[in-house]
Write an enzyme that holds these catalytic residues in place. Structure first.
Site, PDB file in Angstrom:
ATOM      1  N   LYS A  25      58.908  33.693  95.630  1.00 49.95           N
ATOM      2  CA  LYS A  25      58.255  32.375  95.719  1.00 49.95           C
ATOM      3  C   LYS A  25      58.550  31.538  94.477  1.00 49.95           C
ATOM      4  O   LYS A  25      58.943  30.379  94.583  1.00 49.95           O
ATOM      5  CB  LYS A  25      56.742  32.569  95.914  1.00 49.95           C
ATOM      6  CG  LYS A  25      55.974  31.270  96.075  1.00 49.95           C
ATOM      7  CD  LYS A  25      54.688  31.495  96.840  1.00 49.95           C
ATOM      8  CE  LYS A  25      53.565  32.065  95.998  1.00 49.95           C
ATOM      9  NZ  LYS A  25      53.006  31.102  95.026  1.00 49.95           N
ATOM     10  N   SER A  26      58.359  32.109  93.305  1.00 50.17           N
ATOM     11  CA  SER A  26      58.573  31.352  92.059  1.00 50.17           C
ATOM     12  C   SER A  26      60.012  30.839  91.974  1.00 50.17           C
ATOM     13  O   SER A  26      60.254  29.697  91.580  1.00 50.17           O
ATOM     14  CB  SER A  26      58.308  32.254  90.847  1.00 50.17           C
ATOM     15  OG  SER A  26      56.951  32.568  90.758  1.00 50.17           O
ATOM     16  N   ARG A  30      61.704  26.862  92.193  1.00 52.89           N
ATOM     17  CA  ARG A  30      62.578  26.343  91.126  1.00 52.89           C
ATOM     18  C   ARG A  30      63.961  26.022  91.650  1.00 52.89           C
ATOM     19  O   ARG A  30      64.611  25.087  91.171  1.00 52.89           O
ATOM     20  CB  ARG A  30      62.627  27.369  89.983  1.00 52.89           C
ATOM     21  CG  ARG A  30      61.297  27.389  89.185  1.00 52.89           C
ATOM     22  CD  ARG A  30      61.125  28.676  88.412  1.00 52.89           C
ATOM     23  NE  ARG A  30      59.959  28.681  87.530  1.00 52.89           N
ATOM     24  CZ  ARG A  30      58.705  28.953  87.917  1.00 52.89           C
ATOM     25  NH1 ARG A  30      58.429  29.234  89.175  1.00 52.89           N
ATOM     26  NH2 ARG A  30      57.718  28.943  87.044  1.00 52.89           N
ATOM     27  N   SER A 173      50.980  31.280  80.692  1.00 56.80           N
ATOM     28  CA  SER A 173      51.154  30.755  82.046  1.00 56.80           C
ATOM     29  C   SER A 173      52.538  30.158  82.198  1.00 56.80           C
ATOM     30  O   SER A 173      52.918  29.235  81.477  1.00 56.80           O
ATOM     31  CB  SER A 173      50.100  29.678  82.328  1.00 56.80           C
ATOM     32  OG  SER A 173      50.535  28.831  83.369  1.00 56.80           O
ATOM     33  N   GLN A 175      53.482  28.435  84.641  1.00 56.96           N
ATOM     34  CA  GLN A 175      53.386  27.074  85.180  1.00 56.96           C
ATOM     35  C   GLN A 175      53.209  26.072  84.056  1.00 56.96           C
ATOM     36  O   GLN A 175      53.832  25.004  84.053  1.00 56.96           O
ATOM     37  CB  GLN A 175      52.243  26.992  86.187  1.00 56.96           C
ATOM     38  CG  GLN A 175      52.525  27.839  87.430  1.00 56.96           C
ATOM     39  CD  GLN A 175      51.395  27.822  88.438  1.00 56.96           C
ATOM     40  OE1 GLN A 175      50.356  27.199  88.230  1.00 56.96           O
ATOM     41  NE2 GLN A 175      51.595  28.514  89.544  1.00 56.96           N
ATOM     42  N   ASP A 322      49.606  38.305  89.793  1.00 60.56           N
ATOM     43  CA  ASP A 322      49.380  38.089  91.228  1.00 60.56           C
ATOM     44  C   ASP A 322      49.153  39.394  91.992  1.00 60.56           C
ATOM     45  O   ASP A 322      48.800  39.367  93.175  1.00 60.56           O
ATOM     46  CB  ASP A 322      50.566  37.334  91.838  1.00 60.56           C
ATOM     47  CG  ASP A 322      50.666  35.911  91.310  1.00 60.56           C
ATOM     48  OD1 ASP A 322      49.645  35.375  90.824  1.00 60.56           O
ATOM     49  OD2 ASP A 322      51.764  35.322  91.374  1.00 60.56           O
ATOM     50  N   ARG A 353      39.523  35.201  92.245  1.00 55.16           N
ATOM     51  CA  ARG A 353      39.945  36.486  92.827  1.00 55.16           C
ATOM     52  C   ARG A 353      39.101  37.652  92.327  1.00 55.16           C
ATOM     53  O   ARG A 353      38.942  38.643  93.058  1.00 55.16           O
ATOM     54  CB  ARG A 353      41.444  36.732  92.556  1.00 55.16           C
ATOM     55  CG  ARG A 353      42.321  35.857  93.428  1.00 55.16           C
ATOM     56  CD  ARG A 353      43.808  36.112  93.261  1.00 55.16           C
ATOM     57  NE  ARG A 353      44.550  35.271  94.208  1.00 55.16           N
ATOM     58  CZ  ARG A 353      45.817  34.932  94.085  1.00 55.16           C
ATOM     59  NH1 ARG A 353      46.514  35.346  93.038  1.00 55.16           N
ATOM     60  NH2 ARG A 353      46.402  34.170  94.992  1.00 55.16           N
ATOM     61  N   ARG A 396      46.746  36.153  98.998  1.00 53.51           N
ATOM     62  CA  ARG A 396      46.853  37.491  98.373  1.00 53.51           C
ATOM     63  C   ARG A 396      45.602  38.327  98.634  1.00 53.51           C
ATOM     64  O   ARG A 396      45.683  39.560  98.704  1.00 53.51           O
ATOM     65  CB  ARG A 396      47.163  37.369  96.885  1.00 53.51           C
ATOM     66  CG  ARG A 396      48.457  36.625  96.631  1.00 53.51           C
ATOM     67  CD  ARG A 396      49.156  37.002  95.354  1.00 53.51           C
ATOM     68  NE  ARG A 396      50.261  36.085  95.111  1.00 53.51           N
ATOM     69  CZ  ARG A 396      51.480  36.167  95.654  1.00 53.51           C
ATOM     70  NH1 ARG A 396      51.760  37.149  96.501  1.00 53.51           N
ATOM     71  NH2 ARG A 396      52.423  35.278  95.382  1.00 53.51           N
TER      72      ARG A 396
END
Ligand code: S3P
Length: 433
Positions: A25-26, A30, A173, A175, A322, A353, A396
């Site tokens: 996904k990451s 990108r 992070s 992000q 994650d 979570r 998740r």
């Protein structure tokens, strides 16, 4: 029951066979974003065709990039150069995706046009000040709810060039780091980001493949602003270890299991789950190591094993952030206690979570989970029962509950469709094992 509730029966035999792991996904996010900054076509394969990455693809199209899908997981993206974005016709919708929103905030803060962002209910609750604050210190003007820290957010045209900064991030992070580096592409000097612990480095790896000069330290990265990006002709996305994680845990805890997970990305900034599972006694063989799109990939063979409880904390957290919901499932099947600390970031993911794990997993095996401010204590081996559990619309949590039920006594999951965010074929794969 909601109309997207799902009943997962208890397994009647071990999990065996081979699973081709869908694209990371990451890296998929990108691949589209950075290709849109080039000026020549980039052919992307094994792209993750899931809701989060489609949010990014739609945003890049709205910014003027040409995005053409040949197949669900194969597309060509052609940009108009580093300075070639156009003002989007309306709001950019990041959906459920923190990566889309935070990275685009960094990319669009330096642009000479107005951008307004929206997203789903979960994304409206998540903290964006961690990105807006350093971008403001570079000279960006960003408005939003709650003092400019929450969606809806707006970026007004930058007055002149942004200033390079050296930013000491309080959170590890990727992000946050990526957003600042992307803004740094347009800054008036070298931009540096330092983190408490190194987070995933896919942005660094891919920017290098686009010809950007980066100096990488142990916990810091500095970016030299380029004139233009030189796009590679193709990017092959490796499989997502965060998706493989569900099968790593299932095969480890379900009697009679032997699974081969094909094409799993094993970038060292992502493999914390392998370290923790091996520490717990898991039987995981890493085979056929190779490079895929500038990232290491391998096949993983996982066989059932006797697991013991373990302890881990802040230092390893960015390498398995994650995977905590499914590692917690493994811990429920282990002998003894598992203590997880330094995991406060889990409270600001798609849902809180830590709270979700505490509330829902305890329905399945009462007394299993103790909640800490920044972590969990998990008591392994408590008796399990079928239960109706909520996903909180968090992909998740839903997938981890499915593994918990399948390896245990069955489960009913409310709002089960949210798996489409990162792994649309998850239930089909589970049913086919
Ligand atoms: C991601 C970084 C991580 C991770 C998320 C994807 C990325 O978030 O949890 O799923 O692609 O950069 P943080 O940067 O907030 O830790």
């Amino acid at each position: 029951m909601t109309n997207d509730a799902k009943a997962i029966p208890a397994a009647t035999h071990g999990a065996s066979g081979e699973i081709a792991i869908p694209g990371d996904k990451s890296i998929s996010h990108r691949s589209v974003m950075f290709s849109a900054l080039g000026s020549t076509p980039v052919h992307i394969t094994n792209f993750l065709h899931a809701a989060d990455c489609m949010s990014t693809a739609d945003c890049m199209e709205a910014l003027g990039a040409k995005v053409v899908f040949q197949k669900e997981d194969e597309l060509t993206v052609t940009g108009n150069g580093l300075h070639g974005f156009r003002e989007p016709a309306s709001f950019l919708d990041a959906g459920n995706s923190g990566t889309t929103l935070r990275l685009l905030m960094g990319l669009l803060a330096p642009q000479p046009f107005f951008t307004a962002f929206t997203g789903d209910a979960s994304l409206h609750k998540r903290p964006m000040g961690r990105v807006a604050k350093p971008l403001r210190s570079m000279g960006a003007t960003i408005y939003g709810r709650e003092g400019g820290t929450k969606l809806p957010l707006a970026i007004v045209p930058a007055e002149g060039q942004l200033h390079a900064i050296s930013y000491d991030s309080p959170v590890a992070s990727a992000q946050v780091k990526s957003a600042i580096l992307l803004a740094g592409l347009y800054a008036d000097g070298v931009t540096t980001v330092t983190e408490p612990f190194r987070s995933r480095d896919h942005t660094e790896n891919m920017l290098k493949a686009f010809g950007v000069q980066l100096d990488i330290g142990e916990k810091s990265v500095s970016l030299h602003p380029p004139k233009e990006l030189t796009a590679p002709a193709s990017i092959e996305v490796p499989g997502d270890i965060s998706s493989a994680a569900y099968w790593i845990v299932l095969a480890s805890i379900l009697e009679g299991s032997d699974l081969l997970l094909q094409n799993v990305g094993i970038n060292p900034t992502r493999t914390g789950i392998l370290d923790v599972m091996k520490d717990m006694g898991a039987d995981i063989a890493v085979e056929n190591v190779r490079m895929s799109g500038g990232e290491a990939a391998a096949d993983l063979r996982v066989r059932v094993a006797k697991l013991q409880g373990t302890e881990f904390g802040a230092e390893i957290m960015p390498r398995l952030i994650d995977e905590i919901p499914v590692i917690a499932v493994a811990a429920m099947f282990a002998e003894g206690d598992t203590v997880i600390t330094g995991a406060g970031e889990l409270r600001v993911k798609e849902t809180d979570r830590l709270q979700a794990i505490y509330d829902q997993y305890n329905k399945v095996a009462p007394g299993s989970i103790e909640l800490l401010e920044d972590g969990l204590i998990i008591h392994g081996g408590r008796p399990r029962q079928d239960a109706t559990c909520f996903s909180y619309d968090d992909h998740r949590i839903a997938m981890s509950l499915a593994i918990l039920g399948h390896a245990g006594s069955g489960i009913h999951i409310e709002n089960a469709d949210c798996i489409a965010i990162s792994y649309p074929t998850f239930y089909d794969t589970l049913a086919g094992l």
